[in-house]
Design an enzyme around this catalytic site. Structure first.
Site, PDB file in Angstrom:
ATOM      1  CB  CYS A   2      -0.966   0.087   1.183  1.00 58.77           C
ATOM      2  SG  CYS A   2      -2.116  -1.265   1.254  1.00 58.77           S
ATOM      3  NE  ARG A  27       4.688   1.909   0.098  1.00 56.89           N
ATOM      4  CZ  ARG A  27       5.709   1.663   0.899  1.00 56.89           C
ATOM      5  NH1 ARG A  27       6.926   1.936   0.497  1.00 56.89           N
ATOM      6  NH2 ARG A  27       5.524   1.157   2.096  1.00 56.89           N
ATOM      7  CD1 TRP A  73       0.142  -6.253  -3.039  1.00 61.18           C
ATOM      8  CD2 TRP A  73      -0.192  -6.822  -0.914  1.00 61.18           C
ATOM      9  NE1 TRP A  73       0.527  -7.568  -2.896  1.00 61.18           N
ATOM     10  CE2 TRP A  73       0.331  -7.943  -1.598  1.00 61.18           C
ATOM     11  CE3 TRP A  73      -0.479  -6.958   0.452  1.00 61.18           C
ATOM     12  CZ2 TRP A  73       0.575  -9.167  -0.980  1.00 61.18           C
ATOM     13  CZ3 TRP A  73      -0.239  -8.177   1.072  1.00 61.18           C
ATOM     14  CH2 TRP A  73       0.281  -9.264   0.354  1.00 61.18           C
ATOM     15  CG  ASN A  97       1.235   0.732   4.301  1.00 64.54           C
ATOM     16  OD1 ASN A  97       0.967  -0.446   4.104  1.00 64.54           O
ATOM     17  ND2 ASN A  97       2.468   1.210   4.249  1.00 64.54           N
ATOM     18  N   GLY A  98      -0.977  -1.081   6.413  1.00 60.25           N
ATOM     19  CA  GLY A  98      -0.615  -1.949   7.539  1.00 60.25           C
ATOM     20  C   GLY A  98      -1.728  -2.939   7.802  1.00 60.25           C
ATOM     21  CD  GLU A 484      17.879 -12.707  -6.365  1.00 56.65           C
ATOM     22  OE1 GLU A 484      17.317 -13.168  -5.370  1.00 56.65           O
ATOM     23  OE2 GLU A 484      17.474 -11.688  -6.951  1.00 56.65           O
ATOM     24  CE  LYS A 488      14.734 -10.927  -8.591  1.00 54.26           C
ATOM     25  NZ  LYS A 488      15.286 -10.252  -7.466  1.00 54.26           N
ATOM     26  CD  GLU A 491      10.315 -10.891  -7.897  1.00 51.61           C
ATOM     27  OE1 GLU A 491       9.549 -10.341  -7.105  1.00 51.61           O
ATOM     28  OE2 GLU A 491      11.551 -10.781  -7.819  1.00 51.61           O
ATOM     29  CG  HIS A 507      19.412 -37.059  -2.870  1.00 49.59           C
ATOM     30  ND1 HIS A 507      19.819 -38.320  -2.504  1.00 49.59           N
ATOM     31  CD2 HIS A 507      20.537 -36.348  -3.101  1.00 49.59           C
ATOM     32  CE1 HIS A 507      21.139 -38.359  -2.480  1.00 49.59           C
ATOM     33  NE2 HIS A 507      21.613 -37.172  -2.846  1.00 49.59           N
ATOM     34  CE  LYS A 606      11.718  -2.547  -4.667  1.00 53.33           C
ATOM     35  NZ  LYS A 606      12.519  -3.569  -5.362  1.00 53.33           N
TER      36      LYS A 606
HETATM   37  O1  M6R Z   1      12.795  -4.553   1.182  1.00 49.84           O
HETATM   38  P1  M6R Z   1      13.355  -5.908   1.432  1.00 49.84           P
HETATM   39  O2  M6R Z   1      14.729  -6.079   0.846  1.00 49.84           O
HETATM   40  O3  M6R Z   1      13.352  -6.274   2.896  1.00 49.84           O
HETATM   41  O4  M6R Z   1      12.399  -6.913   0.698  1.00 49.84           O
HETATM   42  C1  M6R Z   1      12.545  -8.290   0.839  1.00 49.84           C
HETATM   43  C2  M6R Z   1      11.763  -9.040  -0.210  1.00 49.84           C
HETATM   44  O5  M6R Z   1      10.408  -8.755  -0.114  1.00 49.84           O
HETATM   45  C3  M6R Z   1      12.235  -8.708  -1.631  1.00 49.84           C
HETATM   46  O6  M6R Z   1      13.603  -8.913  -1.773  1.00 49.84           O
HETATM   47  C4  M6R Z   1      11.486  -9.581  -2.673  1.00 49.84           C
HETATM   48  O7  M6R Z   1      11.817 -10.919  -2.499  1.00 49.84           O
HETATM   49  C5  M6R Z   1      11.803  -9.101  -4.092  1.00 49.84           C
HETATM   50  N1  M6R Z   1      10.586  -8.728  -4.761  1.00 49.84           N
HETATM   51  C6  M6R Z   1      12.461 -10.109  -4.960  1.00 49.84           C
HETATM   52  O8  M6R Z   1      12.806  -9.568  -6.193  1.00 49.84           O
END
Ligand code: M6R
Length: 611
Positions: A2, A27, A73, A97-98, A484, A488, A491, A507, A606
């Protein structure tokens, strides 16, 4: 999670709010809404979907100089117009927001008073409770209500009988404020303030900001006036715009030589003028050397990509320091009753500095007596403020939901911390620490070279666009990078993907590798290279479509892969910077070719400020 904005000023508020919401849209983007004082009454406008939908519905004659805006969100309640913010009850109109965790209990109390919400949101309950305490004094109503809330919140609140005024309060969720010639602005993130000012302050938790066009007055819950610390940023509005790139993600990928330079360079110093030794120095960061003394264990805790940076950090720290390092998912760590003491260093990693689970893990570590160091990108964020010491990554604003430049800056931070730690504790010689430090500095041209492979990566990604499942495999540093690469890709492409330590495949998971299933095999580490080749043979024998990322000097039988990407000549310890960029490009182009929303993938936001 949000985005919220409040504006009281001298220009047209709806326009200011919509611009701010577009900047905050990363956000959350399920729905959006604004509320504005116009002709002495509060007018509310909401729509489902992106901020552009809301913009289309804006009446051209809506004249206002004060209002609040929200991009959502969804947490409580589905995506619908009625659940979109702002929420109004009685005199109160607010955005939130929260999460109000005890909203159900509060709702039952309100129902007993004959008050019923129309939405399914916890935020409307907050509006109802504030309204129930309101008898003309905003401060007491807000104070009495927040004392009943558990959970996290940042609110912008308008009262129908207090025109041109916004009240704000926060706990756990971010809120930054600035005053400018055009008026006073509050927002979830600095990016929405940039067009007005580079000077801002973070609203301290549980303090109330009264926002009017000429001032922002901050008081604590007892009514005492407070003076929050002013901060300023070095980047400008263009850093938070696309600057000719099709997507923020692509722009941020290409910014990595610069973001790495900003993170690394200020921390490298010669030990004295005549010295040839170049070593990490954290004096400007105010990170005391004592933080690294008497440490017998390190725990790295974070979420998502930041946690994956920690996986690389672990290998590096253990190799150089020979003390145990573990990486814990913050949402698990916080509930595991961990064993910590004053000899433990807990490193939290977060781009936003606001991730709820990481913040809770940090607070727990502090309570249990551990030393804490955070690696954070956003200045003045909660995690940065609450840690014993903070290493800022200087990656600049990262807008795309998929983290790219923040990740490589986090890696750079781990390298610098490991080298400084090893130097201070004499676990490596000064010469060795200096040699490693200069190699780190030299990754920048290598990263530039890797970016030149973008066209080749784009061609390779055509092979992935119709995949339904794929795998990333690697060993050691390459396994950490596989994790990683996989997050990426999944998502932003919505292709199911998994990362495996290459030796683990047989395994169980090997049963999923059949004819044509793409396997991205990372083979950049000489110490495990021959083992990795055996694992590639195993998947190849089952018909996998193999994309291999490897080094120039590696000799691989060409029948073992379909596509190959070669890193520039680089010390294998530093290869993760280059490999990461290839994986980012692979995810980016696959998403692009699948015609998806690269910057704002479905269901994600984000900054995850709720549990
Ligand atoms: O703001 P942060 O680095 O704490 O966020 C952590 C994760 O939410 C963030 O890295 C998320 O996994 C990314 N969207 C991945 O690309």
């Amino acid at each position: 999670m949000c985005g919220i904005i409040g504006f009281a000023g001298y220009k047209n508020a709806p326009e200011a709010l919509l611009n701010g919401l577009s900047e905050l849209e990363y956000r959350g983007y399920d729905s959006a809404g604004i509320a504005c004082f116009s002709d002495g009454v509060i007018k509310v406008l909401k729509s489902v979907g992106k901020v552009s939908n809301l913009r289309k519905e804006l009446p051209p004659d809506l004249l206002s100089f004060c209002g609040i805006g929200h991009t959502r969100w969804a947490t409580h309640g589905g995506v619908s117009k009625v659940n979109a913010h702002p929420h109004t009850f009685g005199c109160v109109t607010l955005i939130h927001n929260g999460i109000i965790e005890n909203y159900h209990e509060l709702e039952l109390i309100l129902k007993q008073q004959g008050k019923f919400p129309i939405s399914q949101t916890d935020s409307e309950i907050a509006a109802m409770l504030i309204d129930s305490f309101y008898q003309g004094n905003a401060y007491t109503a807000i104070r009495d209500a927040v004392l009943q809330f558990s959970g996290s919140y940042a609110f912008c609140i308008m009262f129908s009988d207090q025109p041109e005024t916004i009240y704000c309060i926060r706990k756990g969720s971010p809120l930054v404020c600035c005053c400018s010639e055009q008026g006073s602005i509050v927002a979830s993130d600095m990016v929405a303030l940039l067009r007005y000012s580079k000077d801002y302050f973070v609203l301290p938790e549980l303090q109330i900001a009264k926002v009017t066009r000429n001032s922002i007055l901050v008081t604590d819950l007892e009514g005492q006036e407070c003076t929050p610390k002013l901060l300023s940023i070095t980047w400008d509005l263009s850093s938070a715009q696309k600057n000719g790139f099709k997507h923020y993600m692509l722009k941020e990928i290409y910014e990595q030589p610069e973001s790495l330079r900003r993170t690394i360079m200020p921390r490298l110093r010669k030990t004295d003028d005549d010295s040839v030794l170049l070593l990490p120095d954290f004096t400007e960061d105010n990170i005391p050397d004592s933080l690294f003394s008497n440490i017998n264990r390190i725990i790295i805790t974070a979420c998502g990509t930041a946690m994956h940076a920690g996986l690389i950090g672990r290998i590096l720290l253990e190799r150089l320091l020979r003390i145990p390092v573990s990486v814990e998912i913050a949402s698990e760590f916080r509930y595991e009753n961990p064993i910590l003491d004053k000899y433990t260093l807990v490193i939290t990693v977060s781009q936003s500095g606001e991730t709820a689970d990481t913040l809770a893990a940090l607070r727990l570590a502090k309570n249990l007596g551990a030393k804490t160091l955070s690696i954070v990108n956003v200045k003045g964020s909660s995690i940065a403020r609450e840690s014993n010491a903070v290493f800022y990554t200087h990656a600049g604003p990262e807008i795309a939901v998929a983290s790219t430049k923040a990740y490589t800056s986090q890696l750079a931070a781990f390298y610098l911390i490991a080298f400084r730690f090893a130097y201070l504790t004499k676990l490596q010689t000064d010469t060795q620490c200096s040699l490693l430090s200069s190699k780190l500095f030299h990754i920048i041209p290598d990263v530039e070279q890797v970016l030149m492979l973008a066209d080749k990566v784009k061609k390779i990604s055509r092979n992935l666009i119709s995949a339904t499942d794929l795998f990333f495999i690697g060993r050691g540093l390459d396994y950490a990078l596989s994790c990683e690469g996989s997050i990426k890709l999944k998502e932003i492409t919505y292709i199911h993907s998994e990362a495996y330590a290459a030796g683990e495949l047989k395994h169980g998971t090997l049963s999923l590798v059949t004819e044509g299933v793409p396997v991205i095999a990372l083979a950049t580490q000489p110490d495990v290279f021959s083992k990795m080749i055996s694992n590639i043979k195993e998947v190849r024998a089952r018909g996998a479509f193999v994309i291999c990322i490897t080094t120039q000097d590696a000799v691989i039988d060409p029948t073992l892969y379909d596509q190959k990407l070669i890193l520039p000549p680089i010390d294998p310890l530093f290869a993760p910077f280059c490999t990461a960029i290839l994986l980012q490009l692979l995810a980016y182009y696959t998403s692009l070719l699948r015609g998806l929303d690269v910057d704002q993938p479905r269901n994600l936001a984000k900054s995850v400020t709720v549990e």
